[in-house]
Design a protein around this motif. Sequence first.
Motif, PDB file in Angstrom:
ATOM      1  N   SER A   1     -47.930   8.480 -56.297  1.00  0.00           N
ATOM      2  CA  SER A   1     -46.843   8.095 -55.396  1.00  0.00           C
ATOM      3  C   SER A   1     -45.641   7.577 -56.175  1.00  0.00           C
ATOM      4  O   SER A   1     -45.764   7.110 -57.299  1.00  0.00           O
ATOM      5  CB  SER A   1     -47.317   7.018 -54.415  1.00  0.00           C
ATOM      6  OG  SER A   1     -47.610   5.826 -55.111  1.00  0.00           O
ATOM      7  N   VAL A   2     -44.482   7.692 -55.529  1.00  0.00           N
ATOM      8  CA  VAL A   2     -43.227   7.164 -56.061  1.00  0.00           C
ATOM      9  C   VAL A   2     -42.570   6.396 -54.924  1.00  0.00           C
ATOM     10  O   VAL A   2     -42.430   6.917 -53.814  1.00  0.00           O
ATOM     11  CB  VAL A   2     -42.278   8.293 -56.529  1.00  0.00           C
ATOM     12  CG1 VAL A   2     -40.947   7.719 -56.991  1.00  0.00           C
ATOM     13  CG2 VAL A   2     -42.915   9.126 -57.619  1.00  0.00           C
ATOM     14  N   LYS A   3     -42.186   5.151 -55.192  1.00  0.00           N
ATOM     15  CA  LYS A   3     -41.529   4.335 -54.162  1.00  0.00           C
ATOM     16  C   LYS A   3     -40.245   3.764 -54.731  1.00  0.00           C
ATOM     17  O   LYS A   3     -40.266   2.829 -55.536  1.00  0.00           O
ATOM     18  CB  LYS A   3     -42.470   3.201 -53.711  1.00  0.00           C
ATOM     19  CG  LYS A   3     -41.871   2.310 -52.646  1.00  0.00           C
ATOM     20  CD  LYS A   3     -41.620   3.053 -51.365  1.00  0.00           C
ATOM     21  CE  LYS A   3     -41.030   2.095 -50.322  1.00  0.00           C
ATOM     22  NZ  LYS A   3     -40.296   2.785 -49.293  1.00  0.00           N
ATOM     23  N   LEU A   4     -39.115   4.362 -54.333  1.00  0.00           N
ATOM     24  CA  LEU A   4     -37.802   3.865 -54.717  1.00  0.00           C
ATOM     25  C   LEU A   4     -37.459   2.711 -53.775  1.00  0.00           C
ATOM     26  O   LEU A   4     -37.585   2.840 -52.556  1.00  0.00           O
ATOM     27  CB  LEU A   4     -36.768   4.988 -54.589  1.00  0.00           C
ATOM     28  CG  LEU A   4     -35.369   4.718 -55.098  1.00  0.00           C
ATOM     29  CD1 LEU A   4     -35.383   4.505 -56.617  1.00  0.00           C
ATOM     30  CD2 LEU A   4     -34.451   5.874 -54.760  1.00  0.00           C
ATOM     31  N   ILE A   5     -37.038   1.595 -54.326  1.00  0.00           N
ATOM     32  CA  ILE A   5     -36.758   0.414 -53.514  1.00  0.00           C
ATOM     33  C   ILE A   5     -35.325   0.495 -52.988  1.00  0.00           C
ATOM     34  O   ILE A   5     -34.379   0.649 -53.759  1.00  0.00           O
ATOM     35  CB  ILE A   5     -36.988  -0.885 -54.320  1.00  0.00           C
ATOM     36  CG1 ILE A   5     -38.396  -0.888 -54.932  1.00  0.00           C
ATOM     37  CG2 ILE A   5     -36.752  -2.105 -53.440  1.00  0.00           C
ATOM     38  CD1 ILE A   5     -39.539  -0.686 -53.948  1.00  0.00           C
ATOM     39  N   ILE A   6     -35.222   0.393 -51.648  1.00  0.00           N
ATOM     40  CA  ILE A   6     -33.945   0.553 -50.954  1.00  0.00           C
ATOM     41  C   ILE A   6     -33.547  -0.773 -50.312  1.00  0.00           C
ATOM     42  O   ILE A   6     -34.377  -1.460 -49.720  1.00  0.00           O
ATOM     43  CB  ILE A   6     -34.075   1.634 -49.838  1.00  0.00           C
ATOM     44  CG1 ILE A   6     -34.571   2.974 -50.410  1.00  0.00           C
ATOM     45  CG2 ILE A   6     -32.773   1.806 -49.069  1.00  0.00           C
ATOM     46  CD1 ILE A   6     -33.621   3.651 -51.354  1.00  0.00           C
ATOM     47  N   ASP A   7     -32.259  -1.110 -50.418  1.00  0.00           N
ATOM     48  CA  ASP A   7     -31.736  -2.302 -49.767  1.00  0.00           C
ATOM     49  C   ASP A   7     -31.713  -2.077 -48.252  1.00  0.00           C
ATOM     50  O   ASP A   7     -31.191  -1.065 -47.786  1.00  0.00           O
ATOM     51  CB  ASP A   7     -30.328  -2.596 -50.285  1.00  0.00           C
ATOM     52  CG  ASP A   7     -29.761  -3.878 -49.722  1.00  0.00           C
ATOM     53  OD1 ASP A   7     -29.339  -3.859 -48.546  1.00  0.00           O
ATOM     54  OD2 ASP A   7     -29.741  -4.891 -50.444  1.00  0.00           O
TER      55      ASP A   7
ATOM     56  N   LYS B   1     -31.815   0.037 -54.884  1.00  0.00           N
ATOM     57  CA  LYS B   1     -31.620  -1.215 -55.626  1.00  0.00           C
ATOM     58  C   LYS B   1     -31.699  -0.980 -57.135  1.00  0.00           C
ATOM     59  O   LYS B   1     -31.569  -1.907 -57.915  1.00  0.00           O
ATOM     60  CB  LYS B   1     -32.675  -2.246 -55.210  1.00  0.00           C
ATOM     61  CG  LYS B   1     -32.432  -2.821 -53.835  1.00  0.00           C
ATOM     62  CD  LYS B   1     -33.353  -3.995 -53.603  1.00  0.00           C
ATOM     63  CE  LYS B   1     -32.982  -4.751 -52.363  1.00  0.00           C
ATOM     64  NZ  LYS B   1     -33.777  -5.978 -52.218  1.00  0.00           N
ATOM     65  N   GLY B   2     -31.946   0.269 -57.552  1.00  0.00           N
ATOM     66  CA  GLY B   2     -31.954   0.590 -58.980  1.00  0.00           C
ATOM     67  C   GLY B   2     -33.307   0.435 -59.650  1.00  0.00           C
ATOM     68  O   GLY B   2     -33.391   0.421 -60.870  1.00  0.00           O
ATOM     69  N   PHE B   3     -34.380   0.318 -58.844  1.00  0.00           N
ATOM     70  CA  PHE B   3     -35.710   0.289 -59.446  1.00  0.00           C
ATOM     71  C   PHE B   3     -36.727   0.922 -58.507  1.00  0.00           C
ATOM     72  O   PHE B   3     -36.462   1.129 -57.325  1.00  0.00           O
ATOM     73  CB  PHE B   3     -36.120  -1.129 -59.865  1.00  0.00           C
ATOM     74  CG  PHE B   3     -36.337  -2.105 -58.743  1.00  0.00           C
ATOM     75  CD1 PHE B   3     -37.613  -2.349 -58.261  1.00  0.00           C
ATOM     76  CD2 PHE B   3     -35.277  -2.801 -58.191  1.00  0.00           C
ATOM     77  CE1 PHE B   3     -37.828  -3.266 -57.241  1.00  0.00           C
ATOM     78  CE2 PHE B   3     -35.471  -3.729 -57.182  1.00  0.00           C
ATOM     79  CZ  PHE B   3     -36.755  -3.954 -56.698  1.00  0.00           C
ATOM     80  N   ALA B   4     -37.873   1.261 -59.094  1.00  0.00           N
ATOM     81  CA  ALA B   4     -38.902   1.971 -58.341  1.00  0.00           C
ATOM     82  C   ALA B   4     -40.270   1.637 -58.906  1.00  0.00           C
ATOM     83  O   ALA B   4     -40.387   1.054 -59.989  1.00  0.00           O
ATOM     84  CB  ALA B   4     -38.667   3.481 -58.423  1.00  0.00           C
ATOM     85  N   PHE B   5     -41.301   2.038 -58.167  1.00  0.00           N
ATOM     86  CA  PHE B   5     -42.679   1.910 -58.616  1.00  0.00           C
ATOM     87  C   PHE B   5     -43.337   3.283 -58.532  1.00  0.00           C
ATOM     88  O   PHE B   5     -43.168   3.990 -57.541  1.00  0.00           O
ATOM     89  CB  PHE B   5     -43.443   0.900 -57.750  1.00  0.00           C
ATOM     90  CG  PHE B   5     -42.919  -0.492 -57.886  1.00  0.00           C
ATOM     91  CD1 PHE B   5     -43.347  -1.303 -58.921  1.00  0.00           C
ATOM     92  CD2 PHE B   5     -41.968  -0.986 -57.006  1.00  0.00           C
ATOM     93  CE1 PHE B   5     -42.848  -2.591 -59.072  1.00  0.00           C
ATOM     94  CE2 PHE B   5     -41.463  -2.266 -57.138  1.00  0.00           C
ATOM     95  CZ  PHE B   5     -41.911  -3.067 -58.176  1.00  0.00           C
ATOM     96  N   VAL B   6     -44.059   3.630 -59.581  1.00  0.00           N
ATOM     97  CA  VAL B   6     -44.767   4.912 -59.643  1.00  0.00           C
ATOM     98  C   VAL B   6     -46.238   4.619 -59.880  1.00  0.00           C
ATOM     99  O   VAL B   6     -46.584   3.846 -60.782  1.00  0.00           O
ATOM    100  CB  VAL B   6     -44.206   5.804 -60.772  1.00  0.00           C
ATOM    101  CG1 VAL B   6     -45.029   7.060 -60.928  1.00  0.00           C
ATOM    102  CG2 VAL B   6     -42.750   6.145 -60.511  1.00  0.00           C
ATOM    103  N   GLU B   7     -47.086   5.238 -59.088  1.00  0.00           N
ATOM    104  CA  GLU B   7     -48.535   5.075 -59.226  1.00  0.00           C
ATOM    105  C   GLU B   7     -49.104   6.319 -59.891  1.00  0.00           C
ATOM    106  O   GLU B   7     -48.905   7.433 -59.406  1.00  0.00           O
ATOM    107  CB  GLU B   7     -49.166   4.871 -57.843  1.00  0.00           C
ATOM    108  CG  GLU B   7     -50.636   4.569 -57.887  1.00  0.00           C
ATOM    109  CD  GLU B   7     -50.951   3.177 -58.427  1.00  0.00           C
ATOM    110  OE1 GLU B   7     -51.922   3.069 -59.210  1.00  0.00           O
ATOM    111  OE2 GLU B   7     -50.251   2.211 -58.096  1.00  0.00           O
TER     112      GLU B   7
END
Length: 88
Positions: free
Chosen positions: A29-35, A42-48
Amino acid sequence: MNIYIGNLSYSVKESDLKEVMEDYGTVDSVKLIIDRDTRRSKGFAFVEMPNDQEAKNAINELNGAEYQGRQMVLKEATPKESAPRRSY
């Protein structure tokens, strides 16, 4: 392994990150963090990534690498600590 990816260009999309990370292995999964207010990244994300060795290789290869004009920051994500509850 859950990977934090920071210092991303605001134009990066989840599909872009998935494509980059898949060069190093399987991506769950890829989760881009959105305001919430601006609906902008927000310029960062998490990848599993399920394979820890593939994830470590991606971190070692991509940390500090330039992507869309910015130097990415990659590291193993640590669990968010819950804030203590206030009692009034």
